[in-house]
Design an enzyme around this catalytic site. Structure first.
Site: not given
Length: 257
Positions: A108, A131-133, A135
């Site tokens: 991120g 990996p933001e997507i 959450v």
């Protein structure tokens, strides 16, 4: 200048300013306090004549696990300096080389920090990703620096799938300069800093400023501007010394003027 930091650590030695992201309990996740402190440290390093390069790394086993969204805030001795967008701009446009020493995972916002630096070297054990997507978020601001390194189709897949990639693939994509064994990481970063220290500080500074200035310009505007910047370099004492040293077949003696 010595400042009181809570989320970073700073050490200056041998022409290099090393800055550690220091929030190990949160895997060096970056929040407003760390962002502001990093901006102060970068400003101080850029203003110091004895600093030739800046190394950005993480304390412990992680470079930076992303954003710190815990929301915990308290008063700081340092005034607020800026937000994450300001930090990415400061790294990307720095007129002193910033070397990201990616000692562990850079995810991120952490990946954005590495991508915004002048150089990025990682341990082969590091994972890099967006990996933001997973959450319900999206890597909005870091997208601006990632797209300057990664082809659009590959970057879109990374962001939409939340992928984490290895250091070797990150080199192939242009996100990293090199990936080395963890035990060789310090030596690799030191070698880059030592190589920079042998160059003219003035030429490095003017060159990086010109690189930032021409970003996104149309060719018919960039070339005249860079012609003027070349004239600025040629007018320096270091350029004259460098050319004379080349003709005389000797090492140059830089003065920084």
């Amino acid at each position: 200048m010595m400042r009181s930091y809570e989320r970073i650590k700073v050490e200056r030695a041998g022409g290099t300013e090393t800055v550690w992201l220091s929030n190990p309990a949160r895997r060096n996740a970056i929040g407003p306090r760390m962002t502001s402190e990093l901006l102060w440290a970068l400003e101080d390093a850029r203003a110091a004549d004895d600093v030739r390069s800046i190394v950005l790394t993480g304390e412990g086993k992680t470079f930076c696990a992303g954003g710190d969204f815990t929301g915990a805030t308290h008063e700081s001795e340092l005034p607020h300096r800026g937000d994450f967008a300001d930090l990415l701009l400061a790294l990307y446009r720095s007129d002193k080389p910033v070397i990201a020493k990616v000692n562990g995972d850079a995810l991120g916002g952490g990946l954005g920090l590495a991508a915004a630096c002048t150089f990025a070297v990682a341990a082969t054990t590091a994972r890099l990703g967006t990996p933001e997507i997973d959450v319900g978020l999206f890597p909005m601001m870091i997208m601006a620096v990632l797209c300057r390194h990664v082809p659009r189709r590959r970057l879109t897949a990374m962001m939409l799938l939340g992928e984490k990639i290895g250091a070797e693939e990150a080199v192939a994509l242009g996100l990293l300069n090199r990936a080395v064994a963890p035990g060789a990481l310090d030596a690799e970063v030191t070698a880059i800093g030592d190589a920079i220290a042998k160059k003219s500080a003035t030429t490095v500074r003017l060159g990086l400023r010109a690189l930032a200035a021409q970003e996104g310009m149309e060719l018919d505007r960039a070339l005249p501007m860079l012609r003027d910047r070349l004239s600025e370099v040629l007018a320096t004492d270091d350029a004259r010394e460098g050319l004379m040293a080349f003709l005389e077949k000797r090492p140059p003696r830089w003065t920084g003027r």
